[in-house]
Scaffold this motif. Structure first.
Motif, PDB file in Angstrom:
ATOM      1  N   GLU A   4       0.858  -1.185   0.000  1.00  0.00           N
ATOM      2  CA  GLU A   4       0.000   0.000   0.000  1.00  0.00           C
ATOM      3  C   GLU A   4       0.895   1.237   0.000  1.00  0.00           C
ATOM      4  O   GLU A   4       1.993   1.229   0.557  1.00  0.00           O
ATOM      5  N   TYR A   5       0.408   2.307  -0.624  1.00  0.00           N
ATOM      6  CA  TYR A   5       1.224   3.515  -0.724  1.00  0.00           C
ATOM      7  C   TYR A   5       0.315   4.735  -0.553  1.00  0.00           C
ATOM      8  O   TYR A   5      -0.083   5.382  -1.527  1.00  0.00           O
ATOM      9  N   PRO A   6      -0.019   5.098   0.688  1.00  0.00           N
ATOM     10  CA  PRO A   6      -0.988   6.181   0.924  1.00  0.00           C
ATOM     11  C   PRO A   6      -0.550   7.536   0.372  1.00  0.00           C
ATOM     12  O   PRO A   6      -1.384   8.316  -0.081  1.00  0.00           O
ATOM     13  N   GLU A   7       0.764   7.832   0.410  1.00  0.00           N
ATOM     14  CA  GLU A   7       1.231   9.116  -0.132  1.00  0.00           C
ATOM     15  C   GLU A   7       0.941   9.215  -1.633  1.00  0.00           C
ATOM     16  O   GLU A   7       0.558  10.273  -2.142  1.00  0.00           O
ATOM     17  N   CYS A   8       1.116   8.099  -2.330  1.00  0.00           N
ATOM     18  CA  CYS A   8       0.848   8.058  -3.764  1.00  0.00           C
ATOM     19  C   CYS A   8      -0.654   8.211  -4.029  1.00  0.00           C
ATOM     20  O   CYS A   8      -1.070   8.960  -4.915  1.00  0.00           O
ATOM     21  N   ASP A   9      -1.465   7.505  -3.246  1.00  0.00           N
ATOM     22  CA  ASP A   9      -2.917   7.616  -3.393  1.00  0.00           C
ATOM     23  C   ASP A   9      -3.388   9.049  -3.138  1.00  0.00           C
ATOM     24  O   ASP A   9      -4.278   9.554  -3.830  1.00  0.00           O
ATOM     25  N   PHE A  10      -2.781   9.694  -2.166  1.00  0.00           N
ATOM     26  CA  PHE A  10      -3.153  11.076  -1.815  1.00  0.00           C
ATOM     27  C   PHE A  10      -2.875  12.028  -2.971  1.00  0.00           C
ATOM     28  O   PHE A  10      -3.717  12.864  -3.328  1.00  0.00           O
ATOM     29  N   LEU A  11      -1.697  11.896  -3.567  1.00  0.00           N
ATOM     30  CA  LEU A  11      -1.350  12.777  -4.683  1.00  0.00           C
ATOM     31  C   LEU A  11      -2.280  12.533  -5.875  1.00  0.00           C
ATOM     32  O   LEU A  11      -2.753  13.481  -6.513  1.00  0.00           O
ATOM     33  N   LEU A  12      -2.575  11.278  -6.157  1.00  0.00           N
ATOM     34  CA  LEU A  12      -3.485  10.966  -7.254  1.00  0.00           C
ATOM     35  C   LEU A  12      -4.875  11.536  -6.983  1.00  0.00           C
ATOM     36  O   LEU A  12      -5.543  12.041  -7.901  1.00  0.00           O
ATOM     37  N   ALA A  13      -5.313  11.480  -5.737  1.00  0.00           N
ATOM     38  CA  ALA A  13      -6.627  12.025  -5.375  1.00  0.00           C
ATOM     39  C   ALA A  13      -6.678  13.526  -5.642  1.00  0.00           C
ATOM     40  O   ALA A  13      -7.680  14.042  -6.169  1.00  0.00           O
ATOM     41  N   LYS A  14      -5.606  14.234  -5.293  1.00  0.00           N
ATOM     42  CA  LYS A  14      -5.574  15.684  -5.535  1.00  0.00           C
ATOM     43  C   LYS A  14      -5.639  15.992  -7.029  1.00  0.00           C
ATOM     44  O   LYS A  14      -6.340  16.925  -7.458  1.00  0.00           O
ATOM     45  N   ILE A  15      -4.909  15.210  -7.806  1.00  0.00           N
ATOM     46  CA  ILE A  15      -4.907  15.427  -9.256  1.00  0.00           C
ATOM     47  C   ILE A  15      -6.306  15.213  -9.831  1.00  0.00           C
ATOM     48  O   ILE A  15      -6.823  16.052 -10.580  1.00  0.00           O
ATOM     49  N   TYR A  16      -6.922  14.103  -9.457  1.00  0.00           N
ATOM     50  CA  TYR A  16      -8.221  13.769 -10.047  1.00  0.00           C
ATOM     51  C   TYR A  16      -9.318  14.726  -9.568  1.00  0.00           C
ATOM     52  O   TYR A  16     -10.264  15.003 -10.315  1.00  0.00           O
ATOM     53  N   ARG A  17      -9.190  15.255  -8.344  1.00  0.00           N
ATOM     54  CA  ARG A  17     -10.179  16.258  -7.903  1.00  0.00           C
ATOM     55  C   ARG A  17     -10.073  17.516  -8.757  1.00  0.00           C
ATOM     56  O   ARG A  17     -11.082  18.057  -9.216  1.00  0.00           O
ATOM     57  N   TYR A  52      -8.132  17.074   5.103  1.00  0.00           N
ATOM     58  CA  TYR A  52      -8.504  18.354   4.502  1.00  0.00           C
ATOM     59  C   TYR A  52      -8.810  18.187   3.010  1.00  0.00           C
ATOM     60  O   TYR A  52      -9.708  18.835   2.477  1.00  0.00           O
ATOM     61  N   GLU A  53      -8.052  17.317   2.347  1.00  0.00           N
ATOM     62  CA  GLU A  53      -8.343  17.046   0.940  1.00  0.00           C
ATOM     63  C   GLU A  53      -9.697  16.345   0.811  1.00  0.00           C
ATOM     64  O   GLU A  53     -10.469  16.633  -0.120  1.00  0.00           O
ATOM     65  N   SER A  54     -10.014  15.464   1.738  1.00  0.00           N
ATOM     66  CA  SER A  54     -11.327  14.807   1.744  1.00  0.00           C
ATOM     67  C   SER A  54     -12.437  15.836   1.933  1.00  0.00           C
ATOM     68  O   SER A  54     -13.499  15.740   1.310  1.00  0.00           O
ATOM     69  N   ALA A  55     -12.180  16.821   2.787  1.00  0.00           N
ATOM     70  CA  ALA A  55     -13.165  17.889   3.001  1.00  0.00           C
ATOM     71  C   ALA A  55     -13.340  18.722   1.738  1.00  0.00           C
ATOM     72  O   ALA A  55     -14.467  19.092   1.374  1.00  0.00           O
ATOM     73  N   ALA A  56     -12.228  19.022   1.061  1.00  0.00           N
ATOM     74  CA  ALA A  56     -12.303  19.803  -0.173  1.00  0.00           C
ATOM     75  C   ALA A  56     -13.090  19.049  -1.245  1.00  0.00           C
ATOM     76  O   ALA A  56     -13.883  19.644  -1.997  1.00  0.00           O
ATOM     77  N   LEU A  57     -12.888  17.741  -1.318  1.00  0.00           N
ATOM     78  CA  LEU A  57     -13.624  16.928  -2.284  1.00  0.00           C
ATOM     79  C   LEU A  57     -15.112  16.898  -1.936  1.00  0.00           C
ATOM     80  O   LEU A  57     -15.969  17.024  -2.823  1.00  0.00           O
ATOM     81  N   ALA A  58     -15.419  16.742  -0.653  1.00  0.00           N
ATOM     82  CA  ALA A  58     -16.824  16.738  -0.222  1.00  0.00           C
ATOM     83  C   ALA A  58     -17.496  18.065  -0.563  1.00  0.00           C
ATOM     84  O   ALA A  58     -18.655  18.093  -1.000  1.00  0.00           O
TER      85      ALA A  58
END
Length: 380
Positions: A136-149, A182-188
């Motif tokens: 698992e690579y949470p830092e990578c998932d986080f960056l991808l989430a920011k890009i896709y948002r 905070y990124e989850s909040a921004a997406l919500a």
């Protein structure tokens, strides 16, 4: 001669096949965190396509590291010397040095430096077992989430955020879990999910020691309700709390509850945010000028105004807006003396001219004096 040639060929083939079965130690330049750092640079440049590509490369590097770690640790744990000495890392370091097991020592030193021996119960088998989770690579998932948002791909962003949050205990920097929330909040917010937005912000503040402290909540309300002339200075003399990561969440929750007409909750959240921001800023000011001690909010504002970086930080965190909102919410909650006094102090002393003007315009005409409209540009 022919037999010798054939035998040599067979030996070389066997050695090649054997080495192919063993993982190879990753090159320093190909370490996953280095590749992900390049992805971050491209993200900041706005080159999202290259950032996504590098994220995938970082994940591949992580998989190679996982295989290498598992291979090294398994060989180490299977050695008779290690089995005889026992599972505790502190007891095994000298054994591994004696065996010249440098690969194992390198892995152990790296993760003890990141997490500490206590995180693994000082147990080498537990460390080895934990390393298996690095697929698992949470830092990578986080960056991808920011890009896709930012690309408007909300479903993909949500998928990667859920993965990052679920594996947040694997983060190299534990505090990055707040960035993920905070990124989850921004997406919500982008998806219009008000319930999820509130939930994410509440998770940010949940364990900071202030949010669930009802005694502090009551004490702040009692202080703000006093009629004494120096009520504002008295309030900030009494209340301190250090929770840097919670400041933004408290201010946003205050605005959410204000919009819902939950005025006491709005006051509580905003006051918490102001107290946390005030405490953090006070610590910075004391580091800069050890002889400085808080005496009044007016003096505090003046001291903040001496430092450009303090002003920039306060502006980026909307600290001055927090003070202003706290004053208005105090009045709406019946703390008239506190609210009016804070507005007067801000009007005359706030180092941010936008919020000084806003405070002046919020005072009655007789208190505001020659009132002028707030500047068009905001220092938020």
């Amino acid at each position: 001669m022919k037999k010798t040639f054939v035998l040599t060929a067979l030996i070389l083939f066997a050695l090649g096949a054997l080495s192919a079965q063993h993982p190879v130690k990753p090159k320093v330049s190909e370490q996953s965190w280095r590749v992900l750092a390049k992805a971050q640079v491209n993200f900041e440049r706005g080159d999202y396509g290259e950032a996504i590509s590098l994220c995938e490369a970082a994940r591949e590097s992580r998989a190679k590291e996982l295989k290498w770690n598992a291979y090294v640790m398994q060989n180490t744990l299977n050695s008779p010397e290690v089995k005889k000495k026992g599972p505790f890392i502190s007891d095994l370091i000298s054994v591994l040095k004696g065996r010249e097991d440098f690969d194992a020592l390198e892995i152990i030193d790296y993760w003890l430096g990141k997490k500490g021996a206590d995180y693994f119960g000082n147990s080498l088998p537990k460390l080895a077992e934990w390393l298996k989770r690095l697929d698992e690579y949470p830092e990578c998932d986080f960056l991808l989430a920011k890009i896709y948002r930012l690309e408007g791909e909300y479903d993909l962003a949500l998928r990667f955020l859920k993965s990052a949050r679920a594996q947040s205990d694997l983060l190299d920097v534990p505090a990055q879990k707040f960035d993920i929330l905070y990124e989850s909040a921004a997406l919500a917010k982008a998806m219009g999910d008000k319930s999820e937005l509130e939930g994410c912000l509440l998770l940010v503040v949940a364990d900071d020691g202030l949010y669930k402290d009802d005694a502090s909540k009551r004490a702040m309300a009692r202080s703000a309700a006093l009629k004494r002339k120096d009520v504002v200075d008295y309030f900030f003399m009494l209340h301190r709390h250090s929770a840097l990561n919670s400041i933004k969440a408290y201010f946003e929750l205050g605005q959410i509850y204000k919009g819902q007409k939950r005025l006491r909750d709005a006051w509580n959240m905003t006051a918490n945010g102001v107290v946390c921001a005030f405490t953090w800023t006070l610590e910075i000011l004391r580091d800069r000028s050890p002889e400085y001690s808080f005496g009044s909010l007016k003096g505090f504002f003046a001291e903040c105004g001496r430092y450009e970086d303090v002003m920039a930080w306060a502006g980026s965190k909307q600290v001055w807006k927090g003070f202003y909102d706290m004053a208005l919410l105090a009045k709406e909650n019946g703390f008239e003396k506190f609210g009016s006094s804070m507005l007067e102090i801000m009007a005359s002393s706030c180092p941010d001219q936008y919020w000084a003007a806003a405070a002046k315009n919020s005072l009655p005409a007789k208190s505001a004096g020659d009132s002028s409209a707030a500047p068009a540009s905001s220092a938020q």
